[in-house]
Design a protein around this motif. Sequence first.
Motif, PDB file in Angstrom:
ATOM      1  N   GLY A 116       0.790  -1.225   0.000  1.00  0.00           N
ATOM      2  CA  GLY A 116       0.000   0.000   0.000  1.00  0.00           C
ATOM      3  C   GLY A 116       0.821   1.273   0.000  1.00  0.00           C
ATOM      4  N   ASN A 117       2.160   1.161   0.084  1.00  0.00           N
ATOM      5  CA  ASN A 117       2.998   2.357   0.019  1.00  0.00           C
ATOM      6  C   ASN A 117       2.940   2.938  -1.391  1.00  0.00           C
ATOM      7  OD1 ASN A 117       3.861   2.041   2.655  1.00  0.00           O
ATOM      8  ND2 ASN A 117       5.751   1.014   2.106  1.00  0.00           N
ATOM      9  N   GLU A 118       2.892   4.243  -1.460  1.00  0.00           N
ATOM     10  CA  GLU A 118       2.938   4.943  -2.739  1.00  0.00           C
ATOM     11  C   GLU A 118       4.168   5.834  -2.718  1.00  0.00           C
ATOM     12  OE1 GLU A 118      -0.782   6.786  -3.726  1.00  0.00           O
ATOM     13  OE2 GLU A 118      -1.915   5.025  -3.093  1.00  0.00           O
ATOM     14  N   GLY A 119       5.315   5.228  -3.056  1.00  0.00           N
ATOM     15  CA  GLY A 119       6.610   5.864  -2.880  1.00  0.00           C
ATOM     16  C   GLY A 119       7.019   6.893  -3.895  1.00  0.00           C
ATOM     17  N   GLY A 120       6.152   7.209  -4.823  1.00  0.00           N
ATOM     18  CA  GLY A 120       6.484   8.254  -5.780  1.00  0.00           C
ATOM     19  C   GLY A 120       7.523   7.824  -6.788  1.00  0.00           C
ATOM     20  N   ALA A 121       8.425   8.746  -7.102  1.00  0.00           N
ATOM     21  CA  ALA A 121       9.425   8.519  -8.143  1.00  0.00           C
ATOM     22  C   ALA A 121      10.342   7.350  -7.787  1.00  0.00           C
ATOM     23  CB  ALA A 121      10.257   9.775  -8.349  1.00  0.00           C
ATOM     24  N   MET A 122      10.777   6.682  -8.820  1.00  0.00           N
ATOM     25  CA  MET A 122      11.680   5.540  -8.680  1.00  0.00           C
ATOM     26  C   MET A 122      13.005   5.989  -8.066  1.00  0.00           C
ATOM     27  SD  MET A 122      12.831   3.067 -11.757  1.00  0.00           S
ATOM     28  CE  MET A 122      14.267   2.040 -11.603  1.00  0.00           C
ATOM     29  N   VAL A 123      13.525   5.218  -7.119  1.00  0.00           N
ATOM     30  CA  VAL A 123      14.851   5.461  -6.558  1.00  0.00           C
ATOM     31  C   VAL A 123      15.861   4.977  -7.595  1.00  0.00           C
ATOM     32  CG1 VAL A 123      16.465   4.922  -4.697  1.00  0.00           C
ATOM     33  CG2 VAL A 123      14.016   5.135  -4.190  1.00  0.00           C
ATOM     34  N   THR A 124      16.795   5.833  -7.946  1.00  0.00           N
ATOM     35  CA  THR A 124      17.783   5.485  -8.963  1.00  0.00           C
ATOM     36  C   THR A 124      19.141   5.197  -8.328  1.00  0.00           C
ATOM     37  OG1 THR A 124      18.491   7.767  -9.297  1.00  0.00           O
ATOM     38  CG2 THR A 124      16.624   6.982 -10.648  1.00  0.00           C
ATOM     39  N   VAL A 125      19.975   4.498  -9.066  1.00  0.00           N
ATOM     40  CA  VAL A 125      21.334   4.218  -8.612  1.00  0.00           C
ATOM     41  C   VAL A 125      22.089   5.538  -8.424  1.00  0.00           C
ATOM     42  CG1 VAL A 125      23.517   3.101  -9.222  1.00  0.00           C
ATOM     43  CG2 VAL A 125      21.360   1.950  -9.715  1.00  0.00           C
ATOM     44  N   GLU A 126      21.867   6.471  -9.307  1.00  0.00           N
ATOM     45  CA  GLU A 126      22.528   7.778  -9.198  1.00  0.00           C
ATOM     46  C   GLU A 126      22.118   8.487  -7.911  1.00  0.00           C
ATOM     47  OE1 GLU A 126      22.496   6.248 -13.170  1.00  0.00           O
ATOM     48  OE2 GLU A 126      20.743   6.778 -11.970  1.00  0.00           O
ATOM     49  N   GLU A 127      20.858   8.393  -7.554  1.00  0.00           N
ATOM     50  CA  GLU A 127      20.373   9.013  -6.320  1.00  0.00           C
ATOM     51  C   GLU A 127      21.035   8.370  -5.102  1.00  0.00           C
ATOM     52  OE1 GLU A 127      16.073  10.002  -4.193  1.00  0.00           O
ATOM     53  OE2 GLU A 127      16.130   8.637  -5.901  1.00  0.00           O
ATOM     54  N   VAL A 128      21.130   7.044  -5.120  1.00  0.00           N
ATOM     55  CA  VAL A 128      21.770   6.326  -4.009  1.00  0.00           C
ATOM     56  C   VAL A 128      23.252   6.672  -3.940  1.00  0.00           C
ATOM     57  CG1 VAL A 128      22.353   4.047  -3.093  1.00  0.00           C
ATOM     58  CG2 VAL A 128      20.078   4.438  -4.076  1.00  0.00           C
TER      59      VAL A 128
END
Length: 133
Positions: A116-128
């Motif tokens: 049920g989580n709506e986490g929004g934008a995809m987490v990217t490798v660049e972000e990490v």
Amino acid sequence: MKIFLPIYIFLVGAIALHLFQDKELQASMERGKEIYQDFCVTCHLPAGEGVANTFPPLAGSDYLLEKREASIRAVKFGQQGEIVVNGVTYDNMMMNMGLEDEEVADVLNYILHSWGNEGGAMVTVEEVSAVSQ
């Protein structure tokens, strides 16, 4: 007619980009589910419900949704000290699991888009990769 063609091209491009991102997110989530089952399920349990007053829930977690960078840092480097999740204070330790940046992104994409989580934008490798200790 002159304005119709640019709008049409824009809409087709936007739809294609959205479909590509959904496919990419789904692939990341599939990899992330395996990582979750290998590293996270013991403490946070199969449906991300956590253990009351010991390990915070991931399902419906305000912390994950409101503190994206801190959540990435916790998965990437481990977590120690107090955090407040859904109004409850947790003061436990999460070990550094030794995950690569891609694995961190994948498991967070799984968590942020499950139960049920709506986490929004995809987490990217660049972000990490941009998150430091």
